[in-house]
Design a protein around this motif. Structure first.
Motif, short mmCIF file in Angstrom:
data_model
loop_
_atom_site.label_atom_id
_atom_site.label_comp_id
_atom_site.label_asym_id
_atom_site.label_seq_id
_atom_site.Cartn_x
_atom_site.Cartn_y
_atom_site.Cartn_z
N GLY A 1 0.98 -0.82 0.41
CA GLY A 1 0.02 -0.02 -0.38
C GLY A 1 1.18 1.07 0.05
O GLY A 1 0.95 2.18 0.04
N GLY A 2 1.93 1.25 -0.70
CA GLY A 2 3.22 2.45 -0.68
C GLY A 2 3.97 2.68 0.50
O GLY A 2 5.25 3.66 0.71
N ASP A 3 3.46 1.66 1.47
CA ASP A 3 4.45 2.09 2.69
C ASP A 3 5.32 0.37 2.70
O ASP A 3 5.10 -0.60 2.68
N GLU A 4 6.47 0.92 2.89
CA GLU A 4 7.94 0.32 3.27
C GLU A 4 6.86 -0.60 5.19
O GLU A 4 7.47 -0.55 5.81
N ILE A 5 7.25 -2.10 4.29
CA ILE A 5 7.52 -3.00 5.49
C ILE A 5 8.37 -4.22 5.79
O ILE A 5 8.26 -4.93 6.08
N THR A 6 9.62 -3.88 4.88
CA THR A 6 10.52 -4.68 4.64
C THR A 6 11.12 -5.64 7.14
O THR A 6 11.26 -6.03 6.59
N ASP A 7 11.11 -3.77 7.19
CA ASP A 7 11.79 -4.28 8.64
C ASP A 7 10.57 -4.57 9.64
O ASP A 7 10.65 -4.01 10.95
N ASP A 8 9.35 -4.40 9.11
CA ASP A 8 7.93 -4.71 10.45
C ASP A 8 8.39 -5.87 11.05
O ASP A 8 8.34 -6.22 9.77
N ALA A 9 7.31 -5.97 12.72
CA ALA A 9 6.74 -7.61 12.67
C ALA A 9 5.73 -7.37 12.56
O ALA A 9 5.52 -6.80 11.22
N THR A 10 5.53 -8.93 12.63
CA THR A 10 4.65 -9.99 11.79
C THR A 10 3.15 -9.16 12.52
O THR A 10 2.61 -8.81 11.08
N HIS A 11 3.12 -8.80 13.07
CA HIS A 11 1.59 -8.36 14.12
C HIS A 11 2.11 -6.85 12.97
O HIS A 11 0.46 -6.66 13.03
N GLU A 12 2.89 -6.53 12.87
CA GLU A 12 2.31 -5.02 12.21
C GLU A 12 2.53 -5.31 10.25
O GLU A 12 1.20 -4.46 9.77
N VAL A 13 2.75 -6.05 9.89
CA VAL A 13 2.22 -6.34 8.84
C VAL A 13 0.46 -6.78 8.93
O VAL A 13 0.24 -6.41 8.04
N VAL A 14 0.30 -7.64 9.55
CA VAL A 14 -1.04 -7.91 9.78
C VAL A 14 -2.02 -6.98 9.94
O VAL A 14 -3.51 -6.72 9.10
N ASN A 15 -1.56 -5.95 10.51
CA ASN A 15 -2.78 -4.71 11.37
C ASN A 15 -2.27 -3.79 9.96
O ASN A 15 -3.11 -3.12 10.01
N LYS A 16 -1.36 -4.24 9.24
CA LYS A 16 -1.74 -3.06 7.95
C LYS A 16 -2.72 -3.83 6.95
O LYS A 16 -2.66 -2.65 5.74
N GLY A 17 -3.04 -5.11 6.84
CA GLY A 17 -4.27 -5.19 6.36
C GLY A 17 -3.63 -6.60 5.30
O GLY A 17 -4.40 -6.93 4.30
N LEU A 18 -2.05 -7.15 5.56
CA LEU A 18 -1.85 -8.37 5.04
C LEU A 18 -2.09 -9.39 5.80
O LEU A 18 -1.29 -9.44 6.75
N SER A 19 -2.39 -10.80 4.85
CA SER A 19 -2.78 -11.65 5.88
C SER A 19 -2.11 -13.44 5.36
O SER A 19 -2.53 -13.15 3.66
N ARG A 20 -1.88 -14.06 5.93
CA ARG A 20 -1.36 -15.22 5.46
C ARG A 20 -1.82 -16.62 5.64
O ARG A 20 -2.11 -16.62 7.17
N VAL A 21 -1.54 -17.37 4.67
CA VAL A 21 -2.68 -19.12 5.07
C VAL A 21 -1.36 -19.71 4.99
O VAL A 21 -0.38 -20.21 4.30
N SER A 22 -1.28 -20.58 6.16
CA SER A 22 -0.31 -21.29 6.24
C SER A 22 0.19 -22.00 5.84
O SER A 22 -1.21 -22.85 5.32
N GLN A 23 1.02 -22.92 5.08
CA GLN A 23 0.48 -24.40 4.38
C GLN A 23 0.31 -25.40 5.34
O GLN A 23 0.12 -26.06 4.60
N GLU A 24 0.55 -24.87 6.11
CA GLU A 24 0.73 -26.07 7.72
C GLU A 24 -0.61 -25.56 8.47
O GLU A 24 -0.84 -24.64 8.44
N SER A 25 -1.73 -26.51 8.56
CA SER A 25 -2.93 -26.48 9.09
C SER A 25 -2.24 -26.12 10.83
O SER A 25 -2.48 -27.33 11.06
N ASN A 26 -2.81 -25.62 11.49
CA ASN A 26 -2.13 -25.37 12.83
C ASN A 26 -3.61 -24.85 13.71
O ASN A 26 -2.98 -23.59 14.64
#
Length: 242
Positions: free
Chosen positions: A63-88
């Motif tokens: 979304g135009g913001d650099e997220i290279t060094d963001d922690a995972t929860h910060e990335v998620v809070n910005k609107g990006l989510s990941r569905v893992s390869q392993e169901s957990n």
């Protein structure tokens, strides 16, 4: 401006270069397939985007913001989510409880707040597991466990989802059904990148395909073009095809 911009991404583990100078842009509303043989670096790219791995070199923007060094929860809070390869899923919690966990505040000690029952029902209904909310994860068929992983990602209200092997372990009918559900997300405005190691469920789903091989971008283009690409076929078990 692209919604996701991965520019010259490199990830090294000691002397091993897992991803080498990889670039990829994803436009709003697109579904992009990221494919490649096993061990080609697909999940590593996702882990770098999501802040799970530190990036050795290159930049990631969302979304135009650099997220290279963001922690995972910060990335998620910005609107990006990941569905893992392993169901957990957490097996001691119901399907509803598993979904609700992903709506709670960031604090690990906070189990109050989060989504209402109605909201949890809506997340589950988007992926057709609303009838399973009171079941325990280990009571679900495999395909519904994979859907639960997607419901958990939806519960973070993402603008974009990264799906890592969503079709793993499914039969052809289940793959077709899930592909149709994923396509419905696009109609609702979701942008997605889908990793899979073959084109099976992806061919009719994605707009574009990016191919990784040994951590290097081998090709990118429309699905039909990629399926006929000789270099891509050779990368997949010496031309057995995809």
């Amino acid at each position: 401006m692209s919604l996701l911009e991965v520019d010259s991404l490199t990830k090294k583990f000691g002397g091993l270069v897992a991803v080498d100078d990889f670039s990829m842009d994803v436009e709003r509303g697109e579904i992009v397939g990221l494919i490649g043989p096993n061990g080609s670096g697909k999940s590593t790219v996702f882990n770098c985007i999501m802040g799970i791995y530190n990036v050795t070199d290159g930049t990631v923007r969302f979304g135009g913001d650099e997220i290279t060094d963001d922690a995972t929860h910060e990335v998620v809070n910005k609107g990006l989510s990941r569905v893992s390869q392993e169901s957990n899923p957490i097996d001691s919690m119901s399907v509803a409880g598993n979904i609700k966990l992903f709506t709670l505040p960031d604090s690990i000690v906070s189990l109050r707040g989060g989504a209402t029952e109605e909201e949890i029902y809506e997340y589950a209904a988007r992926i057709d597991i609303e009838d399973d909310l009171h079941e325990m994860p280990d009571e679900l068929p495999h395909a519904d466990v994979r859907r639960l992983e997607i419901a958990k990602a939806l519960a973070t209200e993402p603008e974009m989802m990264l799906l890592d092997e969503p079709f793993a372990g499914m039969n052809q009918a289940e793959i077709s059904e899930l592909a149709a559900q994923i396509d419905r997300f696009r109609e609702e405005g979701m942008t997605m990148v889908v990793v899979d190691h073959n084109m099976g469920g992806l061919m009719n789903l994605v707009d574009r395909v990016v191919v990784l091989n040994n951590g290097v971008k081998l090709a990118s283009g429309e699905p039909e073009e990629i399926a006929e690409n000789q270099e891509v076929q050779e990368a997949y078990l010496a031309g057995e095809g995809i």
